[in-house]
Design an enzyme around this catalytic site. Sequence first.
Site, PDB file in Angstrom:
ATOM      1  N   LYS A  54       0.863  -1.182   0.000  1.00  0.00           N
ATOM      2  CA  LYS A  54       0.000   0.000   0.000  1.00  0.00           C
ATOM      3  C   LYS A  54       0.900   1.232   0.000  1.00  0.00           C
ATOM      4  O   LYS A  54       1.763   1.386   0.870  1.00  0.00           O
ATOM      5  CB  LYS A  54      -0.876  -0.013   1.262  1.00  0.00           C
ATOM      6  N   VAL A  55       0.682   2.116  -0.961  1.00  0.00           N
ATOM      7  CA  VAL A  55       1.486   3.333  -1.090  1.00  0.00           C
ATOM      8  C   VAL A  55       0.565   4.515  -1.359  1.00  0.00           C
ATOM      9  O   VAL A  55      -0.629   4.359  -1.604  1.00  0.00           O
ATOM     10  CB  VAL A  55       2.521   3.219  -2.232  1.00  0.00           C
ATOM     11  N   SER A  56       1.136   5.702  -1.341  1.00  0.00           N
ATOM     12  CA  SER A  56       0.405   6.903  -1.723  1.00  0.00           C
ATOM     13  C   SER A  56       0.308   6.992  -3.241  1.00  0.00           C
ATOM     14  O   SER A  56       1.275   6.695  -3.955  1.00  0.00           O
ATOM     15  CB  SER A  56       1.137   8.151  -1.217  1.00  0.00           C
ATOM     16  N   THR A 106       0.083  11.618  -0.686  1.00  0.00           N
ATOM     17  CA  THR A 106      -0.930  12.386  -1.396  1.00  0.00           C
ATOM     18  C   THR A 106      -1.303  13.626  -0.611  1.00  0.00           C
ATOM     19  O   THR A 106      -1.554  14.687  -1.188  1.00  0.00           O
ATOM     20  CB  THR A 106      -2.172  11.515  -1.653  1.00  0.00           C
ATOM     21  N   ALA A 107      -1.346  13.510   0.709  1.00  0.00           N
ATOM     22  CA  ALA A 107      -1.689  14.660   1.546  1.00  0.00           C
ATOM     23  C   ALA A 107      -0.740  15.831   1.271  1.00  0.00           C
ATOM     24  O   ALA A 107      -1.177  16.971   1.064  1.00  0.00           O
ATOM     25  CB  ALA A 107      -1.642  14.270   3.024  1.00  0.00           C
ATOM     26  N   HIS A 147      -6.573   9.976   7.716  1.00  0.00           N
ATOM     27  CA  HIS A 147      -7.199   8.856   8.411  1.00  0.00           C
ATOM     28  C   HIS A 147      -8.142   9.300   9.530  1.00  0.00           C
ATOM     29  O   HIS A 147      -8.916  10.229   9.378  1.00  0.00           O
ATOM     30  CB  HIS A 147      -6.131   7.884   8.920  1.00  0.00           C
TER      31      HIS A 147
END
Length: 276
Positions: A54-56, A106-107, A147
């Site tokens: 799982k990655v951005s 992404t943030a 989150h």
Amino acid sequence: MALSLAISPCPNDTFVFDALVHGRVPGAPPVEVTYADVDVTNTAAERGAFDLVKVSYAALPWLLDKYHLLPCGGALGRGCGPLLLGRGDREDLSGATVAVPGDRTTAYLLFRLWSAKRPPARIEVVPFHEIMPAVAAGRYDAGLVIHEARFTYQRYGLTSLVDLGEWWERDTGLPIPLGAILARRGTVDPAAPTEWVRESVRQAWADPAASREYVLAHAQEMELEVVDRHIGLYVNDFTAALGDEGYAAVEALLGRAAAAGLTPQLSNSSAILRNA
């Protein structure tokens, strides 16, 4: 031979992958799991460290030479974007120090796109679970959170200065792409894990109670209401299948980032992403 998987300990990931991790997906191999913050998995994926990871979405331009993008299992949606938090209502961040959860998240990419025409701020990378306490204690002027922080930041006496997901949706009309699931090239045929992950998602929705103990064992916020709201927001139809709208959102994010000089350019990005 076991499949190596790296995900975050957050409720959406453990909910989605519970059946796969615990051997309840027919035909899937045993899975060895590493739980890590997304900034850690972004870096590990650049080394090709895991079979599934799982990655951005923001990190994809550095990773698609080593990995295929799976069309399922990730986090993409509406009303679920990162928040910029502070102790007051200050939106002018000129000279401020801002804590962010990773330089290829992404943030942070959304923050850079949003703040492109605003006075610059000083940036420090901080593990995301440490950001709110640090901003509340005055160590940073503002913090970028993701989150379950969306549901709990008021407990720290913080205010939302900017909802970057809301900004993105208003500006583009598209959902916000947050986290992607990748399969390592040359090691995993992406068709197989696509089916495994979709089956794991199907089982999670069919029997939510089956994953409860596993989800709570890894959740940083143990309050059931918060955990349930987290899962309900981040696990949605795009988790089962990106679809045309999901791919369009990813292409828009990476296209804008490349045009702004923030990420490498992906030539023929639509073909690369959809056939990655």
